[in-house]
Write a protein that holds these residues in place. Structure first.
Motif, PDB file in Angstrom:
ATOM      1  N   GLY A  22      -6.177  12.426 -16.628  1.00  0.00           N
ATOM      2  CA  GLY A  22      -5.919  13.398 -17.680  1.00  0.00           C
ATOM      3  C   GLY A  22      -4.820  12.836 -18.563  1.00  0.00           C
ATOM      4  N   PRO A  23      -4.566  13.453 -19.699  1.00  0.00           N
ATOM      5  CA  PRO A  23      -3.552  12.915 -20.601  1.00  0.00           C
ATOM      6  C   PRO A  23      -2.133  13.236 -20.147  1.00  0.00           C
ATOM      7  N   TYR A  24      -1.219  12.299 -20.409  1.00  0.00           N
ATOM      8  CA  TYR A  24       0.213  12.500 -20.191  1.00  0.00           C
ATOM      9  C   TYR A  24       0.899  12.170 -21.511  1.00  0.00           C
ATOM     10  N   ARG A  25       1.631  13.124 -22.055  1.00  0.00           N
ATOM     11  CA  ARG A  25       2.288  12.966 -23.355  1.00  0.00           C
ATOM     12  C   ARG A  25       3.586  12.188 -23.230  1.00  0.00           C
ATOM     13  N   ILE A  26       3.769  11.243 -24.137  1.00  0.00           N
ATOM     14  CA  ILE A  26       5.032  10.506 -24.223  1.00  0.00           C
ATOM     15  C   ILE A  26       5.538  10.631 -25.655  1.00  0.00           C
ATOM     16  N   GLY A  27       6.728  11.154 -25.809  1.00  0.00           N
ATOM     17  CA  GLY A  27       7.323  11.311 -27.127  1.00  0.00           C
ATOM     18  C   GLY A  27       7.674   9.972 -27.755  1.00  0.00           C
ATOM     19  N   ALA A  28       7.825   9.975 -29.047  1.00  0.00           N
ATOM     20  CA  ALA A  28       8.226   8.756 -29.766  1.00  0.00           C
ATOM     21  C   ALA A  28       9.569   8.277 -29.240  1.00  0.00           C
ATOM     22  N   GLY A  29       9.631   7.004 -28.867  1.00  0.00           N
ATOM     23  CA  GLY A  29      10.861   6.435 -28.350  1.00  0.00           C
ATOM     24  C   GLY A  29      11.189   6.836 -26.916  1.00  0.00           C
ATOM     25  N   LYS A  30      10.319   7.565 -26.279  1.00  0.00           N
ATOM     26  CA  LYS A  30      10.555   8.043 -24.906  1.00  0.00           C
ATOM     27  C   LYS A  30       9.795   7.184 -23.903  1.00  0.00           C
ATOM     28  N   ALA A  31      10.165   7.342 -22.631  1.00  0.00           N
ATOM     29  CA  ALA A  31       9.522   6.586 -21.553  1.00  0.00           C
ATOM     30  C   ALA A  31       9.014   7.543 -20.472  1.00  0.00           C
ATOM     31  N   ALA A  32       8.070   7.049 -19.697  1.00  0.00           N
ATOM     32  CA  ALA A  32       7.568   7.747 -18.520  1.00  0.00           C
ATOM     33  C   ALA A  32       7.745   6.796 -17.342  1.00  0.00           C
ATOM     34  N   TYR A  33       7.855   7.353 -16.138  1.00  0.00           N
ATOM     35  CA  TYR A  33       8.176   6.557 -14.961  1.00  0.00           C
ATOM     36  C   TYR A  33       7.240   6.894 -13.805  1.00  0.00           C
ATOM     37  N   ALA A  34       6.991   5.899 -12.965  1.00  0.00           N
ATOM     38  CA  ALA A  34       6.192   6.100 -11.755  1.00  0.00           C
ATOM     39  C   ALA A  34       6.770   5.226 -10.654  1.00  0.00           C
ATOM     40  N   SER A  35       6.492   5.594  -9.421  1.00  0.00           N
ATOM     41  CA  SER A  35       6.891   4.801  -8.262  1.00  0.00           C
ATOM     42  C   SER A  35       5.650   4.457  -7.464  1.00  0.00           C
ATOM     43  N   VAL A  36       5.594   3.209  -6.990  1.00  0.00           N
ATOM     44  CA  VAL A  36       4.456   2.722  -6.210  1.00  0.00           C
ATOM     45  C   VAL A  36       4.959   2.264  -4.848  1.00  0.00           C
ATOM     46  N   ARG A  37       4.399   2.810  -3.800  1.00  0.00           N
ATOM     47  CA  ARG A  37       4.693   2.286  -2.465  1.00  0.00           C
ATOM     48  C   ARG A  37       3.595   1.287  -2.164  1.00  0.00           C
ATOM     49  N   THR A  38       3.969   0.010  -2.026  1.00  0.00           N
ATOM     50  CA  THR A  38       2.969  -1.041  -1.826  1.00  0.00           C
ATOM     51  C   THR A  38       2.553  -1.163  -0.374  1.00  0.00           C
ATOM     52  N   ILE A  39       3.485  -0.856   0.544  1.00  0.00           N
ATOM     53  CA  ILE A  39       3.212  -0.973   1.975  1.00  0.00           C
ATOM     54  C   ILE A  39       4.166  -0.031   2.718  1.00  0.00           C
ATOM     55  N   ALA A  40       3.680   0.598   3.779  1.00  0.00           N
ATOM     56  CA  ALA A  40       4.534   1.496   4.552  1.00  0.00           C
ATOM     57  C   ALA A  40       5.435   0.723   5.515  1.00  0.00           C
ATOM     58  N   ASP A  41       4.869  -0.292   6.184  1.00  0.00           N
ATOM     59  CA  ASP A  41       5.617  -1.062   7.173  1.00  0.00           C
ATOM     60  C   ASP A  41       5.421  -2.546   6.892  1.00  0.00           C
ATOM     61  N   PRO A  42       6.460  -3.238   6.427  1.00  0.00           N
ATOM     62  CA  PRO A  42       6.325  -4.664   6.110  1.00  0.00           C
ATOM     63  C   PRO A  42       5.894  -5.526   7.301  1.00  0.00           C
ATOM     64  N   ALA A  43       6.092  -5.039   8.518  1.00  0.00           N
ATOM     65  CA  ALA A  43       5.685  -5.798   9.708  1.00  0.00           C
ATOM     66  C   ALA A  43       4.229  -5.520  10.094  1.00  0.00           C
ATOM     67  N   ASP A  44       3.536  -4.696   9.334  1.00  0.00           N
ATOM     68  CA  ASP A  44       2.139  -4.352   9.638  1.00  0.00           C
ATOM     69  C   ASP A  44       1.281  -5.618   9.637  1.00  0.00           C
ATOM     70  N   PRO A  45       0.552  -5.881  10.738  1.00  0.00           N
ATOM     71  CA  PRO A  45      -0.273  -7.082  10.797  1.00  0.00           C
ATOM     72  C   PRO A  45      -1.440  -7.070   9.806  1.00  0.00           C
ATOM     73  N   GLU A  46      -1.762  -5.909   9.244  1.00  0.00           N
ATOM     74  CA  GLU A  46      -2.837  -5.795   8.249  1.00  0.00           C
ATOM     75  C   GLU A  46      -2.356  -6.153   6.835  1.00  0.00           C
ATOM     76  N   ALA A  47      -1.055  -6.345   6.683  1.00  0.00           N
ATOM     77  CA  ALA A  47      -0.478  -6.585   5.360  1.00  0.00           C
ATOM     78  C   ALA A  47      -1.133  -7.768   4.663  1.00  0.00           C
ATOM     79  N   ARG A  48      -1.345  -7.587   3.377  1.00  0.00           N
ATOM     80  CA  ARG A  48      -1.837  -8.666   2.517  1.00  0.00           C
ATOM     81  C   ARG A  48      -0.680  -9.111   1.641  1.00  0.00           C
TER      82      ARG A  48
END
Length: 177
Positions: free
Chosen positions: A93-119
């Motif tokens: 869906g649409p997310y509005r960003i004002g002129a000169g404004k920013a939007a932010y997001a956070s990404v969790r890439t992996i829950a446990d860095p020691a996970d043997p399934e990690a790529r």
């Protein structure tokens, strides 16, 4: 006994008023909806957070008008199939960003860095809208060293601040201590 006629009259008036409102043309609604952001007016950034399992994203509207991106950033990982899943789950869906404004997001890439399934991937791709080409960031550009560890990645929706994105990520997924 007088209550019934008053209720009947009130219901009739309410029904007529509702019909008038619903039947009224909505000419201004479409005109006020902002257009999608032009690719050239957006700046996309990404870097690893203090918690190295998390990548912080931002998109800045350098244009002179309010515009929209998709409310869920598209985050892909090197040559792996798929993208980070949204938290909470939801549709585009649409997310509005004002002129000169920013939007932010956070990404969790992996829950446990020691996970043997990690790529391990050498880069991630970030796009503020899946219909547009985004930007690729190498692991070094992100501050992740030689590789980004990935397993079951999730991303927040765009938020008005990095703190709000981090809070949404913490609420949406449990990160092991």
């Amino acid at each position: 006994m007088r209550i019934r006629p008053v209720l009947a009259l009130s219901t009739t008036v309410l029904t007529a008023a509702t019909a008038l409102l619903l039947g009224a043309p909505q000419s201004g609604a479409a005109a006020t909806r902002p257009a999608p952001c032009a690719q050239k007016s957006l700046t996309v950034r990404a870097h690893v957070a203090k918690d190295t399992r998390v990548v912080h994203l931002s998109v800045t509207n350098r244009g002179t008008r309010v515009c929209t991106v998709d409310r869920i950033p598209t985050v892909t990982f090197g040559d792996l199939d798929g993208a980070a899943l949204p938290v909470p789950a939801g549709d585009s869906g649409p997310y509005r960003i004002g002129a000169g404004k920013a939007a932010y997001a956070s990404v969790r890439t992996i829950a446990d860095p020691a996970d043997p399934e990690a790529r391990r991937v050498a880069s991630i791709g970030v796009s503020p809208d899946p219909s547009r080409f985004g930007r690729s960031f190498t692991a070094r550009q992100l501050g992740a060293g030689h590789a980004v560890l990935v397993w079951e990645p999730v991303t927040t929706w765009w938020k008005p601040s990095q703190a709000a994105a981090d809070k949404a990520l913490a609420k949406g997924v449990q990160l092991p201590s």
